[in-house]
Design an enzyme around this catalytic site. Structure first.
Site, PDB file in Angstrom:
ATOM      1  N   LEU A  28       0.863  -1.174   0.000  1.00  0.00           N
ATOM      2  CA  LEU A  28       0.000   0.000   0.000  1.00  0.00           C
ATOM      3  C   LEU A  28       0.902   1.227   0.000  1.00  0.00           C
ATOM      4  O   LEU A  28       1.994   1.200   0.571  1.00  0.00           O
ATOM      5  CB  LEU A  28      -0.892   0.016   1.254  1.00  0.00           C
ATOM      6  CG  LEU A  28      -1.898  -1.118   1.417  1.00  0.00           C
ATOM      7  CD1 LEU A  28      -2.597  -1.006   2.775  1.00  0.00           C
ATOM      8  CD2 LEU A  28      -2.918  -1.116   0.301  1.00  0.00           C
ATOM      9  N   ASP A  29       0.445   2.301  -0.621  1.00  0.00           N
ATOM     10  CA  ASP A  29       1.203   3.538  -0.599  1.00  0.00           C
ATOM     11  C   ASP A  29       1.409   4.003   0.837  1.00  0.00           C
ATOM     12  O   ASP A  29       0.625   3.672   1.734  1.00  0.00           O
ATOM     13  CB  ASP A  29       0.472   4.635  -1.365  1.00  0.00           C
ATOM     14  CG  ASP A  29       0.342   4.328  -2.839  1.00  0.00           C
ATOM     15  OD1 ASP A  29       1.159   3.540  -3.346  1.00  0.00           O
ATOM     16  OD2 ASP A  29      -0.580   4.877  -3.472  1.00  0.00           O
ATOM     17  N   LYS A  30       2.425   4.808   1.040  1.00  0.00           N
ATOM     18  CA  LYS A  30       2.734   5.339   2.368  1.00  0.00           C
ATOM     19  C   LYS A  30       1.512   6.006   2.994  1.00  0.00           C
ATOM     20  O   LYS A  30       1.217   5.803   4.173  1.00  0.00           O
ATOM     21  CB  LYS A  30       3.889   6.335   2.274  1.00  0.00           C
ATOM     22  CG  LYS A  30       4.259   6.991   3.591  1.00  0.00           C
ATOM     23  CD  LYS A  30       5.394   7.980   3.409  1.00  0.00           C
ATOM     24  CE  LYS A  30       5.750   8.662   4.718  1.00  0.00           C
ATOM     25  NZ  LYS A  30       6.863   9.632   4.563  1.00  0.00           N
TER      26      LYS A  30
ATOM     27  N   THR B 244      -1.654   5.525   2.352  1.00  0.00           N
ATOM     28  CA  THR B 244      -2.868   4.708   2.381  1.00  0.00           C
ATOM     29  C   THR B 244      -2.885   3.812   3.608  1.00  0.00           C
ATOM     30  O   THR B 244      -1.892   3.158   3.917  1.00  0.00           O
ATOM     31  CB  THR B 244      -2.973   3.843   1.117  1.00  0.00           C
ATOM     32  OG1 THR B 244      -2.940   4.678  -0.034  1.00  0.00           O
ATOM     33  CG2 THR B 244      -4.260   3.030   1.115  1.00  0.00           C
TER      34      THR B 244
ATOM     35  N   ARG C 136      -5.791   6.273  -7.329  1.00  0.00           N
ATOM     36  CA  ARG C 136      -5.486   7.708  -7.345  1.00  0.00           C
ATOM     37  C   ARG C 136      -5.447   8.238  -8.785  1.00  0.00           C
ATOM     38  O   ARG C 136      -5.963   9.326  -9.069  1.00  0.00           O
ATOM     39  CB  ARG C 136      -4.171   7.952  -6.618  1.00  0.00           C
ATOM     40  CG  ARG C 136      -4.214   7.538  -5.151  1.00  0.00           C
ATOM     41  CD  ARG C 136      -2.819   7.469  -4.536  1.00  0.00           C
ATOM     42  NE  ARG C 136      -2.192   8.788  -4.473  1.00  0.00           N
ATOM     43  CZ  ARG C 136      -0.923   8.977  -4.121  1.00  0.00           C
ATOM     44  NH1 ARG C 136      -0.157   7.929  -3.815  1.00  0.00           N
ATOM     45  NH2 ARG C 136      -0.428  10.203  -4.074  1.00  0.00           N
TER      46      ARG C 136
END
Length: 440
Positions: free
Chosen positions: A238-240, A242, A346
């Protein structure tokens, strides 16, 4: 009413958090060879031969750009030195450029400059040599983990926002991997110089799976030992910014089988987000390829007419508006992924014209949110809006539900967890904006 019902985990396993609905939210194989042009008095163009079908700019196996040189006269921009160099050396991360500057490998008008924020002006001559990458080490750290489920084979974690999944330049400690190493009593992991993650700020699920497959025989799912050595347990990310659910493999067999499920797109994933504006129509399917934005390598972009090319990968997302908020200035939206591309939700939200709240990289700026809120809310609430918008400290995106087949038992495993406090606070304020007030 938006709800999701899932089967519970086996009673013998450790289950700490499992929600049955979202009712609380309602009102009640990369192979790349790159050669840089060395000297130029006009904007540099790198010569690239790319045999990969992935969309990201991975590093060269033959040297990771170490020693690549740039000499150029600034044509007029007034920019930070690191920003200017990064814009001219496609595929080299900002972290590598900054490291090169700090190492004294950059000269401006013949003088060594080791300050990354140094501003260059029109006519300045810049000479840069890219430094070699330093090996990253993932050290076990006693980091509290919100463990949703755990048995001998898999771990499901509710990742908080702002936690990075794996070590990378600028984020060497405090990562999820470091916490896993400590929790599972694993030793320090040294990441090799040619570790692709050292040069890539973000990577998709398929890219993770493809990299691991490259390191081992694809015919033997139990033989992929190097995957565990390079990135212990991580089969997706997961993105930082998220928050939400992420599954971790605790053995090689589990890693291989979970990776295969991601490759086949059989993993069940549901996300919830808060958007700028209300998507129209209220539900639909976004089927548009995603590739690296040539103007900003930290960002992906929708690419019309592309389908699994060298520049872009097909990506499909289904979305549904769950609730209209603040008179139409925002909405709570559910996303179900058919593919797992880098920044997929996104990028697709931006493509639709409704970027996520707090997502500055994809156009969801505080200015945009403030403008929409002022247009859609009573004028007697406008004084409170700047304080509300200041709470948007990350993209409002949460991985709410996760489902997969257990790699050993074959049982369907499904989990869900509510979003964290920062998300729910913003949601509540948007739901009740006509009564908005802040304690001073």
């Amino acid at each position: 009413m938006f709800s999701l019902s899932y089967s519970s985990a086996p009673s013998s396993a450790r289950t700490i958090c499992n929600s049955n609905s979202l009712s609380f939210l309602q009102r009640r194989k990369p192979s790349i060879s790159r050669v840089f042009s060395i000297v130029s008095s006009s904007p540099i163009v790198d010569s690239v031969t790319d045999e990969s079908t992935e969309e990201d700019h991975f590093v060269s196996n033959s040297g990771n750009y170490a020693g690549a040189k740039l000499e150029e006269i600034n044509g007029g921009e007034k920019l930070r030195l690191d920003t200017w160099i990064s814009s001219r050396m496609s595929g080299v991360s900002r972290a590598r450029v900054q490291s090169s500057i700090k190492s004294g490998l950059v000269k401006v008008n013949g003088r060594v400059v080791n300050k990354v924020s140094h501003v260059i002006r029109a006519g300045d001559t810049v000479n840069c040599t890219i430094s070699g990458m330093q090996p990253l080490r993932a050290e076990p750290e006693d980091i509290p983990l919100n463990i949703v489920f755990e048995d001998d084979h898999v771990l499901v974690v509710n990742k908080p926002a702002h936690m990075v999944v794996h070590p990378a330049p600028g984020n060497r400690t405090g990562t999820l991997v470091s916490g896993i190493l400590h929790h599972c009593r694993l030793p320090t992991v040294a990441l090799p110089d040619n570790d692709i993650f050292s040069e890539t700020e973000d990577i998709s699920d398929e890219e993770l799976e493809g990299f691991y497959s490259d390191q081992n025989s694809s015919e033997d799912l139990n033989s992929r030992s190097s995957a565990a050595l390079i990135r212990p347990g991580i089969v997706h990310r997961l993105d930082k910014g998220t928050s939400g659910l992420l599954v971790v493999a605790k053995d090689e067999h589990s890693h291989a089988h979970l990776s295969e499920q991601f490759k086949l797109h059989t993993i069940h994933r549901v996300y919830i987000s808060l958007t700028n504006g209300v998507p129209s129509p209220a539900s639909g399917r976004v089927d548009i390829a995603i590739g690296r934005d040539t103007n900003n390598r930290l960002r992906m972009t929708a690419v019309n007419g592309s389908n699994n090319t060298k520049q872009a990968r097909n990506a499909a997302s289904r979305y549904r508006v769950i609730e209209v908020l603040a008179g139409g200035a925002s909405a709570m939206v559910e996303w179900r992924l058919e593919t797992g591309r880098t920044h997929q939700i996104r990028a697709h939200a931006k493509y639709l014209g409704y970027p996520l709240l707090g997502d500055e990289v994809y156009g969801g700026t505080k200015g945009m949110a403030l403008s929409l809120l002022r247009h859609k809310t009573p004028s007697n609430r406008h004084n409170y809006l700047p304080e509300l918008v200041d709470k948007f400290q990350r993209p409002c995106l949460h991985a709410y539900a996760l489902g997969f087949k257990h790699p050993h038992t074959g049982k369907d495993m499904k989990f869900s967890c509510p979003p964290p406090a920062d998300f729910t606070e913003i949601l509540s304020l948007l739901q009740n904006i006509e009564k908005l007030s802040f304690k001073k």
